[in-house]
Design a protein around this motif. Structure first.
Motif, PDB file in Angstrom:
ATOM      1  N   SER A 145      -3.935   4.960  11.286  1.00 12.80           N
ATOM      2  CA  SER A 145      -5.073   5.075  10.363  1.00 12.80           C
ATOM      3  C   SER A 145      -5.082   3.987   9.290  1.00 12.80           C
ATOM      4  CB  SER A 145      -5.069   6.454   9.699  1.00 12.80           C
ATOM      5  OG  SER A 145      -3.877   6.660   8.965  1.00 12.80           O
ATOM      6  N   HIS A 146      -4.148   3.029   9.382  1.00  5.66           N
ATOM      7  CA  HIS A 146      -4.093   1.966   8.379  1.00  5.66           C
ATOM      8  C   HIS A 146      -4.419   0.603   8.982  1.00  5.66           C
ATOM      9  CE1 HIS A 146      -1.865   5.102   6.214  1.00  5.66           C
ATOM     10  NE2 HIS A 146      -2.179   4.443   5.115  1.00  5.66           N
ATOM     11  N   ARG A 147      -5.137   0.592  10.067  1.00  5.01           N
ATOM     12  CA  ARG A 147      -5.457  -0.670  10.725  1.00  5.01           C
ATOM     13  C   ARG A 147      -6.533  -1.421   9.949  1.00  5.01           C
ATOM     14  NH1 ARG A 147      -5.440   1.150  17.171  1.00  5.01           N
ATOM     15  NH2 ARG A 147      -3.196   1.625  17.245  1.00  5.01           N
ATOM     16  N   PHE A 188       3.364   1.934   8.885  1.00  3.71           N
ATOM     17  CA  PHE A 188       2.847   3.149   8.267  1.00  3.71           C
ATOM     18  C   PHE A 188       3.147   4.415   9.067  1.00  3.71           C
ATOM     19  CE2 PHE A 188       0.327  -0.198   6.340  1.00  3.71           C
ATOM     20  CZ  PHE A 188       0.269   0.189   5.015  1.00  3.71           C
ATOM     21  N   GLU A 205       0.832  -1.199   0.000  1.00  4.42           N
ATOM     22  CA  GLU A 205       0.000   0.000   0.000  1.00  4.42           C
ATOM     23  C   GLU A 205       0.871   1.255   0.000  1.00  4.42           C
ATOM     24  OE1 GLU A 205      -3.283   0.011   2.928  1.00  4.42           O
ATOM     25  OE2 GLU A 205      -2.635  -2.032   3.388  1.00  4.42           O
ATOM     26  N   ASP A 225       3.494   2.465   2.957  1.00  5.54           N
ATOM     27  CA  ASP A 225       4.040   1.335   3.712  1.00  5.54           C
ATOM     28  C   ASP A 225       5.564   1.373   3.636  1.00  5.54           C
ATOM     29  OD1 ASP A 225       4.777  -1.114   4.802  1.00  5.54           O
ATOM     30  OD2 ASP A 225       3.064  -2.180   3.935  1.00  5.54           O
ATOM     31  N   ARG A 281       1.252  -3.070  11.964  1.00  3.23           N
ATOM     32  CA  ARG A 281       0.844  -2.130  10.916  1.00  3.23           C
ATOM     33  C   ARG A 281       1.111  -0.673  11.312  1.00  3.23           C
ATOM     34  NH1 ARG A 281      -1.717  -3.769   6.503  1.00  3.23           N
ATOM     35  NH2 ARG A 281      -2.774  -1.763   6.173  1.00  3.23           N
TER      36      ARG A 281
END
Length: 401
Positions: free
Chosen positions: A334-336, A330, A234, A237, A326
């Motif tokens: 906010s990318h969970r 990141f 993503e 990442d 994660r």
């Protein structure tokens, strides 16, 4: 190397030199462990208990690798196997080998200290982490969850993901079990590789051919990442560029030059790549890059999966462990994603890419046939028993070979 190309193409057979070498090296390690075991009552020295904890850990480690590669394998623990013993052993059921692995690791856990003064020596926590992984590979998820819980919180994730794969990041806060390599003696022997060198023989395989530029050094262009892997990360990442080197972008930025190798994709393994100035007298054999066998991030993801798949699932724990991995990747929260087993499997690929775990993860989770080109179900879950072992010892062969 033809043997490596065959494995990459899923065309390997029982006469593969690389697989034969793996078999030999692992059993040589077991032979050495058994030598210490058979002489245990004859030896007395300081820290004997802890040292034998290391012996049991290593024997378990070697047998676990054998089971992952070959399935049912000859099992012996009391003494060394010599030439006169040829043909006396047959393949033991994988369940029996796993039982011995578990026993050795339980004995190791009882004997090992929680910390070692010398870097690289095994600790109680490393043995617990390996036992948790052994349970996971047998679908013993409840046992895996409870065992891995002992390791949670003992280690910590490094702030910058890529730092741990640099020389300065070796044996850091995320390192649970790390195989040490050095180039201090500059001892090397091409007829006795890779065990005939202190260095990490794997590193030379991963670099670009005829490289001329900063940061890196030339290699043999094997084990190259695919564009599919690179593109699957993503946006944002941090693991993408730390794991995969985009050589075309790097060359454009720095003026570096290189030659394209076999099956060139434009990408290289940035975790175990030859780096400038990090080898010794014999460049190919003396890279000092340690192999990160078990990282804390791996423990967190194994524990997350075990808690999701346990007979009494603990979704909160699984979510917490996945979130930690994660969030570090990141740099934000906010990318969970929801901690399903599929999400955790995907995360293992991103977190551990190019570290030698993904193939076995795909096999144990039943995804290999759909994920690997030319993978044949019922055959390629295991590698072939080396033909010379069939010829000399009369061992049976795995299906399909």
């Amino acid at each position: 190397v033809l043997g490596l190309q065959q494995i990459d193409d899923m065309t390997h057979n029982p006469n593969n030199d690389n697989l034969t070498s793996i078999w030999k090296w692992l059993y040589e390690g077991i032979n050495r462990a058994n030598y210490l075991e058979e002489n245990k009552d004859k030896l007395e020295f300081d820290n004997k208990t802890a040292l034998y904890g290391e012996v049991y850990f290593l024997r378990a480690y070697y047998y676990f690798e054998l089971v992952k590669f070959f399935g049912d394998v000859p099992l012996f623990t009391e003494s060394r196997l010599t030439a006169s013993d040829s043909g006396t052993l047959q393949r033991s059921p994988k369940s029996d080998v796993y039982a011995q692995i578990e026993l050795d690791l339980q004995n190791a856990i009882s004997a090992l200290p929680t910390a070692q003064s010398q870097k690289g020596r095994v600790t109680k926590f490393a043995a617990q982490a390996l036992l948790g992984k052994v349970y996971l590979f047998q679908d013993k998820f409840t046992e895996a969850a409870s065992t891995l819980e002992n390791v949670i919180g003992v280690f910590s994730l490094v702030n910058n993901y890529g730092d741990q794969f640099l020389k300065a990041g070796e044996n850091g806060t995320e390192s649970v079990f790390e195989v040490q390599h050095a180039n201090t003696s500059n001892w090397w022997d091409w007829g006795f590789t890779p065990q005939g060198t202190e260095g990490n023989f794997g590193v030379i395989h991963n670099g670009p051919r005829a490289f001329d530029g900063p940061t890196y050094a030339s290699g043999w262009s094997f084990n190259i990442p695919s564009s599919t892997l690179f593109d699957s990360f993503e946006d944002g990442d941090s693991r993408r560029d730390a794991s995969v080197l985009d050589i075309e972008a790097f060359a454009e930025d720095t003026g570096a030059s290189y030659a394209e190798g076999y099956k060139h994709t434009g990408y290289f393994n940035n975790k175990y790549i030859p780096r400038a100035g990090e080898s010794g007298a014999q460049t190919e054999l003396n890279y000092l890059t340690n192999y990160r066998s078990i990282r804390y991030a791996d423990v967190l993801l194994m524990a997350a999966e075990a808690n999701v798949r346990s007979t009494s699932p603990n979704a909160a724990k699984a979510q917490n462990y996945l979130d930690q991995v994660r969030d570090r990747a990141f740099g934000d929260t906010s990318h969970r994603v929801t901690a399903t087993k599929e999400a955790i499997w995907d995360e293992r690929n991103f977190e551990l890419s190019m570290e030698g775990h993904h193939f076995f993860d795909l096999v144990r989770t039943g995804q290999a046939a759909s994920a690997i080109t030319d993978f044949s179900s019922g055959k390629h879950e295991l590698f072939p028993i080396p033909q010379q072992e069939i010829d000399i010892s009369g061992l049976t062969q795995n299906l399909g070979y």
